[in-house]
Design a protein around this motif. Structure first.
Motif, mmCIF file in Angstrom:
data_model
loop_
_atom_site.group_PDB
_atom_site.id
_atom_site.type_symbol
_atom_site.label_atom_id
_atom_site.label_comp_id
_atom_site.label_asym_id
_atom_site.label_seq_id
_atom_site.Cartn_x
_atom_site.Cartn_y
_atom_site.Cartn_z
ATOM 1 N N ASP B 197 24.020 25.259 39.405
ATOM 2 C CA ASP B 197 24.188 25.534 41.088
ATOM 3 C C ASP B 197 23.343 26.648 41.379
ATOM 4 O O ASP B 197 22.502 26.533 42.511
ATOM 5 N N ASN B 227 29.017 35.512 39.951
ATOM 6 C CA ASN B 227 29.779 36.508 39.690
ATOM 7 C C ASN B 227 30.611 36.801 41.065
ATOM 8 O O ASN B 227 30.423 37.793 41.917
ATOM 9 N N LEU B 228 31.097 35.660 41.419
ATOM 10 C CA LEU B 228 31.887 35.722 42.850
ATOM 11 C C LEU B 228 33.359 35.967 42.534
ATOM 12 O O LEU B 228 34.205 36.171 43.632
ATOM 13 N N GLY B 229 33.689 35.982 41.514
ATOM 14 C CA GLY B 229 35.547 36.436 41.195
ATOM 15 C C GLY B 229 36.054 35.050 41.434
ATOM 16 O O GLY B 229 35.680 34.053 41.772
ATOM 17 N N ARG B 231 38.893 34.357 42.820
ATOM 18 C CA ARG B 231 39.210 34.038 43.987
ATOM 19 C C ARG B 231 38.373 33.032 44.790
ATOM 20 O O ARG B 231 38.828 32.160 45.599
ATOM 21 N N TYR B 232 37.050 33.119 44.446
ATOM 22 C CA TYR B 232 36.343 32.192 45.207
ATOM 23 C C TYR B 232 36.286 30.845 44.760
ATOM 24 O O TYR B 232 36.614 29.773 45.462
ATOM 25 N N ILE B 235 39.655 29.564 46.509
ATOM 26 C CA ILE B 235 39.481 28.931 47.591
ATOM 27 C C ILE B 235 38.681 27.713 47.881
ATOM 28 O O ILE B 235 39.150 26.866 48.713
ATOM 29 N N ASN B 405 45.487 31.980 52.206
ATOM 30 C CA ASN B 405 44.530 31.063 51.412
ATOM 31 C C ASN B 405 44.827 31.274 49.836
ATOM 32 O O ASN B 405 43.779 31.129 49.177
ATOM 33 N N VAL B 407 44.919 33.630 47.977
ATOM 34 C CA VAL B 407 44.079 34.646 47.068
ATOM 35 C C VAL B 407 44.625 35.952 47.327
ATOM 36 O O VAL B 407 44.230 37.038 46.546
#
Lengths: 341, 651
Positions: B197, B227-229, B231-232, B235, B405, B407
């Protein structure tokens, strides 16, 4: 203060405009909301303006633009939807409102925009820059700072004016420029309606540049804006309340840019996920994807960008073919087939 | 503690088809079972008769092997391939390859095509609209192959891909040939999906992304995963609440109810009676709330009081609205009586309770119940006063974990706030609050909170008309004594207890374990039912059952864990794991939004509350956390004494 807020779009963006107007209605039920549409409804779609979340509908064809069909043909969809913003705002200055606000259809209000009304008491023109904090990372400078240098310092997804004084003078000037020079032609110093506004600080007084990070949050300024959700339910951007977001490029490109600059700032993804849910709910499946009535000749063949550029550069063609959308004998389309190649 | 996600164990035909079709291998089936009728599709044959005749759906899966290894599945009469794909693989259940696999592969020669999991992966990807069309993998150079082998984690790969393990195939070979095309990851630190991606040039070139990363991408500064964590990801996967409700409406409408007369007969004449309502069948499902209802039932049984439990026959994510069908399951003293319409339950109870007797009720969860129907049922049994347990915050919001959400703890802000506007649960919040208000208006309710912090929070964020409120903890620590601690120096042991889910803070533990994997000061332990190889933690299988209710505490004590990371994303009303950890002598390490856990761990004798995940990392970086070691803390262990739940409140 009596306010008119409008957005310019085609039916492909009706879903986005619906979301914008719904959020504006929620926070500003007293504002009059206007849709400026440069399109015709697709067959099979039952367009009922009374059921839409706006109060006033203006067709671009009713803006009294001289030689409308010829003028329209010179523009692609993005160019024309930005070009019509000028005539609208100029004419709206005479409609009895104290102020007129333009917002792109892909923006949405997340909280009250009432500080704008306060600023408009002391200023005649409000603009939001793409960036209010400089980047110092090479990739971010290339993606954001240099991009703004090419496309315009201010993002014209938002502009607000008083309908008198410098606001009215700006509206007339913008109208004049956009009727003749609203093209995506960066080598010649144009990026639709936006590059023109680089001149505004020099040409006009009573301008306020909104440097509050809660306005016009978008992928191009996320590198310097941190979004947090407080326990009291407020959403903040660098400590200031989030006012409106610019959901530019809904889809893979927008997602990629958002991820690149939001990183682990997860409330950004929450806001985007919310927006996507709203868009899905506001989408009418009977509107074909990428619909635009003025994207094709009368016989249905798509109009190529180079054909529009040729037409706009040749006054003789404009005079010979006042309705360039026509097909058949004696049409611009026929001329292209025989001589235009 | 909060309501656990309900699971419906009875598969529907459409679900069975949807789940097994992509993984079913028709070529294999036809090749091996030559007696199939020519006009019958192999999948159809397998579903209708084949599995019951012991025929295998794919070379990597033996029906007989699965049923032999898991007698509970055999006893349930469930189709085993569906069970494995839907549940078993998540539960860590073992599988063995078909006894026909070797012959089949010898017959066809090994090629990627027969591996139906390609189809499985493609179908899975197609569902979320993200699948790229990649059909074949070009071979690696010797250099690339060596690089891949050097950093490939075979144990990780085989643990996450039991089909590959069962096939006996070399895991590196599998990854190189087809695995990466199916988005299978070569180790815990590299994500095939993320890399493709993030790097469209690599995706367009159709080259092995892991090989690219190792031989070029890493040096170019490309990231092995986003490296979005975590929680990404949560969601991105969030299913709209409206869609979840629609699923429940559809499933409930499809249910056939039993004749009302059956309930009338089964109930007979009831004398002393305690009624409970919750979101599920507490006998069939396990979890904190279910254990509470079980304990409550036992306490009433000791007093000779019958126990009637009512629950939505199909799981619901929210309370039910009046127009939505909601057949109810009924259990009498733990025995299932059937599924009945709410008015049938009310009528049968009216008849069964016409005689004298002591009567009481407790609502443990209103999920899946409609408030007026609930009040009608309780009124029919002569009940108008009772108890409502705050196991979660469903009486404040449809997002009953108060996790915006899914998170972040939201602390139940004003319903017209921006936070609620962007929350997936925001639009259904009013429905939930008003449904609870209706229940509280119809009945005289005493609210029972399992912790003081829960009651205070509930009172500050809601205004339901409760008649009274009390605090009754589910458990307390008793009789402290020095905890077991060896004298030989050893690394600090941090444990994670239970299911590896984001809700309970698994990603926080995983990220910490990955970060300090090679730090000699620390060891990481995972105690639970199934391992998750994404975290470099020593796994210890622990299953808490009715026979071994203290299994977690005992294992934790045996392993001499210094601390347990109890870092739920949501505000717990009561955390059994926190109490189990403390009872076993482990310090409780938690964050500020964990509700009862934070209140409990604020006591320095129990543990430590850290400001956020950054502070947690810093405590490990600096070694500050070592102060929580058993020896330095002079840790004590305790006996965990459980309450009798509502039985303690009814005279």
């Amino acid at each position: 203060m009596k306010i008119l807020c409008y957005s310019s779009f085609t039916f492909s963006y009706l879903n986005r405009a619906r979301v914008l107007f719904q959020t504006l209605r929620e926070h500003h039920p007293d504002w009059e909301l206007a849709a400026l549409i440069t399109d015709r409804p697709p067959e099979g779609f039952n367009f009922d303006p009374a059921a839409e979340p706006f109060d006033r509908l203006v067709w671009a064809s009713d803006l009294n633009i001289p030689n409308f069909q010829s003028w329209l043909f010179k523009h692609d969809v993005v160019e024309v939807c930005t070009a019509v913003k000028g005539p609208f705002i100029h004419q709206a200055c005479d409609w009895g409102f104290d102020a007129v606000i333009y917002m792109d259809p892909d923006t949405a209000a997340l909280a009250s925009l009432s500080p704008l009304e306060g600023w408009l008491e002391d200023h005649d023109i409000l603009l939001t820059p793409h960036l209010v904090d400089a980047n110092d990372d090479d990739a971010a400078i290339r993606d954001n700072d240099l991009s703004a240098s090419r496309t315009g310092i201010f993002n014209l997804g938002f502009v607000a004016i008083r309908t008198t004084g410098e606001g009215a003078r700006f509206a007339k000037w913008w109208n004049d420029r956009l009727l003749s020079y609203c093209y995506d032609d960066m080598p010649n110093g144009m990026f639709v309606d936006q590059r023109w506004c680089d001149h505004v600080p020099a040409l006009f007084d009573r301008l306020k540049i909104i440097r509050d990070p809660g306005y016009n949050v978008a992928s191009w300024n996320l590198s310097t804006r941190k979004v947090t959700v407080e326990k009291n339910g407020t959403i903040s951007v660098n400590g200031a309340p989030l006012r409106f977001w610019h959901f530019t490029k809904l889809g893979a490109v927008g997602d990629a840019m958002t991820k690149r600059y939001a990183g682990t700032n997860f409330p950004v993804y929450e806001i985007w996920a919310w927006y996507k849910r709203q868009i899905q709910a506001a989408t009418d499946p009977t509107i074909p994807d990428r619909w635009w009535a003025f994207g094709a000749y009368d016989d249905g063949r798509p109009i190529a960008k180079r054909e529009r550029v040729l037409y706009r550069e040749r006054i003789d063609l404009q005079q010979a073919f006042p309705n360039p959308f026509a097909s058949g004998r004696g049409s611009f389309q026929e001329w292209l087939e025989h001589e235009g190649a | 503690m909060a309501v656990t996600a309900p699971v419906d164990d009875r598969p529907r035909a459409a679900d069975v088809h949807r789940v097994i079709a992509p993984a079913f291998d028709p070529e294999f089936y036809r090749a091996i079972y030559t007696d199939l009728p020519p006009d019958m599709g192999p999948l159809w044959h397998y579903r209708m008769a084949g599995w019951q005749e012991g025929r295998d759906p794919a070379p990597w899966f033996s029906v007989e092997g699965y049923l032999t290894a898991h007698p509970d599945i055999a006893a349930a009469g469930v189709e085993p391939f569906w069970h494995f794909l839907r549940h078993g693989r998540h539960e860590g259940r073992d599988i063995v390859p078909s006894r026909h696999a070797a012959a089949y592969f010898a017959q066809v020669g090994w090629t990627p095509e027969p591996w139906s999991l390609e189809g499985f992966a493609a179908a899975r990807g197609a569902a979320d609209g993200q699948r790229r069309r990649r059909v074949s993998a070009p071979p690696l150079t010797a250099l690339e192959r060596a690089a891949v082998e050097a950093e490939f984690d075979s144990a990780f790969y085989l643990a996450l891909n039991p089909d590959v393990a069962a096939s006996g195939m070399d895991p590196v070979d599998h990854f190189v040939r087809t695995g990466w095309l199916e988005d299978r990851d070569p180790n815990a630190r590299f994500s095939v999906l993320d890399y493709l991606d993030n790097n469209p040039d690599v995706a367009a070139a159709n080259i092995n992304p892991f090989a690219h990363y190792l031989t070029a991408g890493r040096a170019e500064g490309r990231s092995p995963r986003h490296n979005l964590g975590f929680r990404y990801d949560v969601i991105a996967r969030l299913k709209p609440v409206e869609a979840r409700i629609a699923d429940a409406v559809t499933a409930s409408a499809r249910l056939r109810v039993d004749p009302p007369g059956r309930l009338l007969i089964a109930l007979g004449a009831l004398g002393d009676l305690h009624m409970t309502l919750s979101h599920d069948n507490y006998v069939e499902h396990s979890g904190g709330l279910q254990a509470c209802v079980r304990r409550e039932a036992e306490q009433f049984a000791r007093r000779g009081v019958a126990h009637l439990h009512i629950y939505p026959a199909k799981p619901w994510p929210v309370v039910r609205a009046s127009g939505e069908a909601g057949p109810l399951g009924v259990l009498l003293n733990g025995r299932r009586l059937g599924v009945f319409a709410p008015d049938a339950v009310a009528n049968a109870l009216r008849a069964a309770t016409s005689g004298a007797g002591r009567r009481s009720f407790a609502v443990h969860s209103l999920l899946g119940h409609e408030p007026d129907a609930t009040a009608d049922i309780l009124n029919a049994a002569g009940l108008s006063e009772g108890f409502f347990w705050l196991h979660d915050f469903a009486s404040l919001c449809a997002g009953f974990h108060l996790l915006r959400n899914d998170v972040e703890d939201c602390a139940a802000p004003p319903a017209d706030s921006a936070a609620c506007a962007v929350c997936a649960y925001g639009a259904t919040r009013a429905r939930h609050v008003e449904a609870h208000r209706r229940l509280f208006e119809r009945l005289a309710i005493t609210v029972v909170a399992p912790s003081q912090t829960t009651l205070e929070f509930w009172r500050a964020h809601g205004d339901l008309p409760a008649r009274a409120a009390v605090v009754l903890p589910h458990a307390r620590l008793e009789a402290g004594r020095p905890a077991r601690r060896s004298r030989t120096p050893r690394p600090f042991r941090l444990a994670y207890l239970g299911m590896p889910t984001p809700l309970k803070g698994w990603p926080v533990f995983r990220d910490l374990a990955q970060r300090f994997e090679h730090d000699p000061r620390y060891e990481f332990l995972h105690l639970g039912g199934a391992p998750d190889p994404s975290a470099p933690a020593a796994f210890h299988k622990v299953v808490v059952t009715a026979d071994r209710p203290r299994a977690m505490q005992e294992t934790l004590d045996e392993l001499e864990a210094d601390a347990a990371l109890i870092w739920p994303l949501c505000r717990e009303t009561f955390s059994f794991t926190a109490y189990e950890a403390a009872a076993a002598g482990a310090a409780v390490l938690t964050g500020p939004d964990s509700g009862n856990v934070a209140a409990f761990a604020a006591d320095p004798a129990v543990g430590r509350v850290l400001a956020d995940e950054q502070a947690l990392n810093a405590a490990f970086d600096t070694g500050e956390v070592l102060a929580l070691g058993r020896a330095r803390r002079k840790a004590a262990s305790y006996t965990l004494a459980y309450s009798g739940m509502t039985a303690d409140l009814v005279s």
